[in-house]
Design a protein around this motif. Structure first.
Motif, short mmCIF file in Angstrom:
data_model
loop_
_atom_site.label_atom_id
_atom_site.label_comp_id
_atom_site.label_asym_id
_atom_site.label_seq_id
_atom_site.Cartn_x
_atom_site.Cartn_y
_atom_site.Cartn_z
N LYS A 143 46.58 38.62 40.55
CA LYS A 143 45.56 37.98 40.75
C LYS A 143 45.68 36.50 40.33
N ALA A 144 46.05 36.17 39.28
CA ALA A 144 46.37 34.56 38.60
C ALA A 144 47.35 34.01 39.72
N ARG A 145 48.24 34.74 40.10
CA ARG A 145 49.43 34.06 40.74
C ARG A 145 49.01 33.59 42.26
N ILE A 146 47.88 34.03 42.67
CA ILE A 146 47.19 33.99 43.93
C ILE A 146 46.52 32.63 43.79
N LEU A 147 45.88 32.46 42.65
CA LEU A 147 45.11 31.23 42.51
C LEU A 147 45.91 30.38 42.34
N ALA A 148 47.25 30.30 41.45
CA ALA A 148 48.16 29.42 41.24
C ALA A 148 48.95 28.86 42.26
N VAL A 199 38.23 24.96 47.01
CA VAL A 199 38.15 26.25 47.71
C VAL A 199 38.77 26.13 49.19
N LYS A 200 39.55 25.21 49.43
CA LYS A 200 40.07 24.77 50.55
C LYS A 200 40.95 26.18 51.16
N ASN A 201 41.71 26.61 50.03
CA ASN A 201 42.76 27.61 50.35
C ASN A 201 42.30 28.91 49.70
N TYR A 202 40.86 29.14 49.37
CA TYR A 202 40.49 30.06 48.67
C TYR A 202 40.56 31.56 49.50
N THR A 203 40.89 32.37 48.72
CA THR A 203 40.89 33.66 49.29
C THR A 203 40.19 34.60 48.35
N ILE A 204 39.49 35.75 48.90
CA ILE A 204 38.49 36.58 48.05
C ILE A 204 39.67 37.71 47.48
N LYS A 205 40.88 37.81 47.98
CA LYS A 205 41.82 38.77 47.55
C LYS A 205 42.16 38.40 45.94
N ALA A 206 41.68 37.35 45.55
CA ALA A 206 42.02 37.16 43.91
C ALA A 206 40.95 37.50 43.11
N THR A 207 40.08 38.48 43.66
CA THR A 207 39.21 38.90 42.90
C THR A 207 39.41 40.35 42.42
N PRO A 208 39.32 40.69 41.21
CA PRO A 208 40.01 41.83 40.22
C PRO A 208 39.63 43.09 41.05
N ASP A 209 40.34 43.98 41.00
CA ASP A 209 40.23 45.30 41.63
C ASP A 209 38.92 45.97 40.72
N ASP A 210 38.92 45.61 39.61
CA ASP A 210 37.64 46.31 38.77
C ASP A 210 36.57 45.32 39.12
N LYS A 211 36.00 45.77 39.95
CA LYS A 211 34.71 44.99 40.37
C LYS A 211 33.61 44.48 39.30
#
Length: 256
Positions: A143-148, A199-211
């Motif tokens: 998830k960190a890599r998605i943001l990075a 958030v131009k390239n934001y994706t909600i996929k970076a959200t942790p699996d533990d909601k």
């Protein structure tokens, strides 16, 4: 915008599986490193004697820390963005090194992307002052890599704390009210343009699996070696420490 962005996380919450603490404010007692991993973490705390002349607090924080907080945080294990375990004490010089430790919210929070963007823009200034910049977010390394990759953000400054161990040790706020309804979150409206850009390239996929992790708030800390010289808890989502103030603190710390 803050309410809208936070509402995105609500779709992940399953009320039948979640139970929340009776109060969103954590007790002002020193938290231990011990963390019980459940759907929602209830922080276990023990009373610790606090020496008044060793306390470090920011004007907007009510947090009290013992003089050994740096040593205890140093033993907390987190992960690099590439997935390697690392101790906090190995991230900067524990004798004289200056470090800004920014604890973000979870990697899928738009306000987290906003703060990460501001940290990236300030990195050169901190580097020139000899200050190590460390950003820690809630979630797994992937998830960190998605943001990075999408923000982007330098991988060598980004770390993942999926179990929120550091957040527990520092007693950062957690809860539904803090996350969605705290008045301090209105500050994000003052950064509306910066948030839009972040958030131009934001994706909600970076959200942790533990909601349940979406209810965790962050904070900002400055250390000189093991000594804590600045501490500020985020009162609500988007209530970030002013980086100009953080930089001024780094520059004013006396040289031993």
């Amino acid at each position: 915008m803050a309410v809208i962005s936070c509402a995105q996380a609500l779709q992940f919450l399953q009320p039948r599986n979640l139970s929340f603490p009776p109060s969103s404010r954590l007790p002002s007692q020193f938290p231990r490193v011990c963390h019980v991993k459940t759907r929602v973490s209830f922080k276990s705390r023990k009373t610790t004697d606090i020496t008044p002349n060793l306390l470090v607090r920011a004007s907007s924080s009510s947090s009290d820390f013992t003089s050994t907080i740096g040593e205890i945080l140093g033993e907390v294990s987190i992960f690099t963005a590439s997935g390697e375990p690392v101790l906090f004490k190995d991230l900067w010089d524990q004798e004289e090194g200056m470090a800004v430790v920014a604890l973000l919210r979870h990697f899928g929070c738009p306000c987290c992307w906003d703060l990460a963007s501001a940290l990236k823009e300030s990195k050169e200034r901190f580097d020139s002052a000899g200050v190590k910049l460390i950003a820690v977010g809630v979630g797994t390394p992937d998830k960190a890599r998605i943001l990075a990759e999408r923000l982007p953000f330098p991988l060598d400054c980004l770390y993942a704390d999926p179990d929120r161990k550091a957040y527990d040790v520092l007693g950062l706020y957690y809860g539904f009210g803090r996350t969605f309804f705290n008045p301090a979150s209105a500050k994000v409206l003052l950064r509306f343009e910066a948030l839009q850009k972040a958030v131009k390239n934001y994706t909600i996929k970076a959200t942790p699996d533990d909601k349940s992790s979406v209810l965790q708030q962050g904070g900002m800390f400055v250390f000189k070696g093991k000594q804590l010289v600045y501490a500020r808890k985020d009162e609500g989502t988007g209530d970030h420490a002013p980086l100009d103030d953080v930089f001024d603190v780094c520059c004013k710390v006396p040289v031993a």
